[in-house]
Design an enzyme around this catalytic site. Structure first.
Site, PDB file in Angstrom:
ATOM      1  N   SER A  32       0.811  -1.234   0.000  1.00 25.39           N
ATOM      2  CA  SER A  32       0.000   0.000   0.000  1.00 25.39           C
ATOM      3  C   SER A  32       0.836   1.273   0.000  1.00 25.39           C
ATOM      4  CB  SER A  32      -0.914  -0.015   1.235  1.00 25.39           C
ATOM      5  OG  SER A  32      -0.103  -0.008   2.415  1.00 25.39           O
ATOM      6  N   THR A  33       2.147   1.139   0.054  1.00 25.40           N
ATOM      7  CA  THR A  33       3.003   2.342   0.023  1.00 25.40           C
ATOM      8  C   THR A  33       3.474   2.647  -1.389  1.00 25.40           C
ATOM      9  OG1 THR A  33       3.729   1.800   2.282  1.00 25.40           O
ATOM     10  CG2 THR A  33       5.018   3.447   1.082  1.00 25.40           C
ATOM     11  N   GLY A  87       8.046  -1.483  -0.623  1.00 25.87           N
ATOM     12  CA  GLY A  87       7.690  -1.294   0.777  1.00 25.87           C
ATOM     13  C   GLY A  87       8.364  -2.344   1.644  1.00 25.87           C
ATOM     14  N   GLU A 108       9.598  -9.850  -5.463  1.00 22.36           N
ATOM     15  CA  GLU A 108      10.204  -8.634  -4.906  1.00 22.36           C
ATOM     16  C   GLU A 108      11.702  -8.828  -4.720  1.00 22.36           C
ATOM     17  OE1 GLU A 108       7.872  -8.231  -1.389  1.00 22.36           O
ATOM     18  OE2 GLU A 108       6.506  -6.776  -2.317  1.00 22.36           O
TER      19      GLU A 108
HETATM   20  O1  DER Z   1       4.457  -7.743   1.079  1.00 17.28           O
HETATM   21  C1  DER Z   1       5.378  -6.953   0.893  1.00 17.28           C
HETATM   22  O2  DER Z   1       6.580  -7.287   0.816  1.00 17.28           O
HETATM   23  C2  DER Z   1       5.040  -5.492   0.856  1.00 17.28           C
HETATM   24  O3  DER Z   1       6.055  -4.767   0.209  1.00 17.28           O
HETATM   25  C3  DER Z   1       4.907  -5.080   2.295  1.00 17.28           C
HETATM   26  O4  DER Z   1       6.055  -5.490   2.945  1.00 17.28           O
HETATM   27  C4  DER Z   1       4.739  -3.586   2.453  1.00 17.28           C
HETATM   28  O5  DER Z   1       3.398  -3.360   2.490  1.00 17.28           O
HETATM   29  P1  DER Z   1       2.823  -1.929   2.931  1.00 17.28           P
HETATM   30  O6  DER Z   1       3.580  -0.909   2.108  1.00 17.28           O
HETATM   31  O7  DER Z   1       1.387  -2.043   2.536  1.00 17.28           O
HETATM   32  O8  DER Z   1       3.044  -1.790   4.387  1.00 17.28           O
END
Ligand code: DER
Length: 236
Positions: A32-33, A87, A108
């Site tokens: 979400s970031t 994120g 990722e």
């Molecule tokens: O699942 C992941 O690796 C995402 O990058 C998570 O780590 C970050 O999610 P957020 O930005 O919604 O906190």
């Protein structure tokens, strides 16, 4: 909302500092970031984004790129990436991080490793001394479905994570299934084990059936955290 504005602040600052005009291949993470990362890149304008390709770390990331009107690329076409922004669920004082809260950490990690520069963007809740401080659900581990029970048993008895569990879906019967068709195990470890996350990561990775571990050790070049007071903390 304080948390959302701190995510936006971290993302905007990171893009302003690390997405340069000469960067043509950009990795986009999940969660979400990162939508704020894409928002800021779009704000760089059509001229800056002409000829750029954006590499996704999963279905959500791909949809984000496409819906933002940015060029879509594949990591097999672009195995070397100028900069990847993503994120994190938690980042410790050495920039080791837990990722995989969104069950996307395999792709990722591929893009994090493929990038010349890997940048983390997060809200203040993720900025901790030791992993396992705020993010209590444990280390996300992608496993092949065939082996999940054996991996769970090894985590319980061999690696000392008796509370390791298979991640069950909420709006679907049965377990969460990753973009790669695998299951996710969440394995909490005692605080003292997370003082050396690299060792934990290596031990988990060696378990037969494990595809990838949601511990990214010594990979990030910098981490940007938006704070509650509207400031940004940068660590590298
Ligand atoms: O699942 C992941 O690796 C995402 O990058 C998570 O780590 C970050 O999610 P957020 O930005 O919604 O906190």
């Amino acid at each position: 909302d304080i948390i959302e504005s701190s995510k936006r602040l971290a993302a905007y600052t990171a893009v302003d500092n690390h997405v340069k005009p000469e960067h043509k291949v950009i990795g986009i993470g999940s969660g979400s970031t990162v939508p704020y990362v894409v928002e800021r890149i779009v704000q760089q304008g059509a001229e800056a984004n002409k000829g750029r390709v954006f590499i996704p770390t999963g279905f959500q990331s791909k949809e984000l790129i496409v819906s933002s009107g940015l060029g879509l690329g594949d990591v097999d076409q672009y195995p070397t990436i100028d900069v990847t922004l993503d994120g994190a669920d938690e980042v410790d004082s050495q920039l080791n991080c837990v990722k995989g809260g969104g069950a996307c950490h395999l792709r990722e990690k591929v893009l994090a490793e493929a990038a010349r520069t890997f940048i983390l963007v997060a809200d203040y809740r993720k900025n901790v001394q030791y992993l396992g401080t705020n993010f209590l659900q444990g280390v996300p581990i992608e496993v092949v479905p065939f082996a999940y029970a054996k991996v769970l048993q090894n985590l319980h008895h061999v690696l000392g994570s008796p509370k390791a569990t298979l991640r069950m879906a909420v709006k679907k019967a049965g377990p969460v299934v990753s973009d790669n068709g695998n299951f996710i195990i969440d394995a909490p470890f005692d605080r003292e084990k997370m003082i050396d996350p690299f060792t934990i990561m290596a031990q988990i990775k060696m378990l037969t059936g494990v595809v990838e571990v949601g511990l990214f050790c010594r990979m990030a070049k910098a981490a940007y955290f938006g704070n509650e007071d509207g400031t940004v903390t940068v660590r590298w």
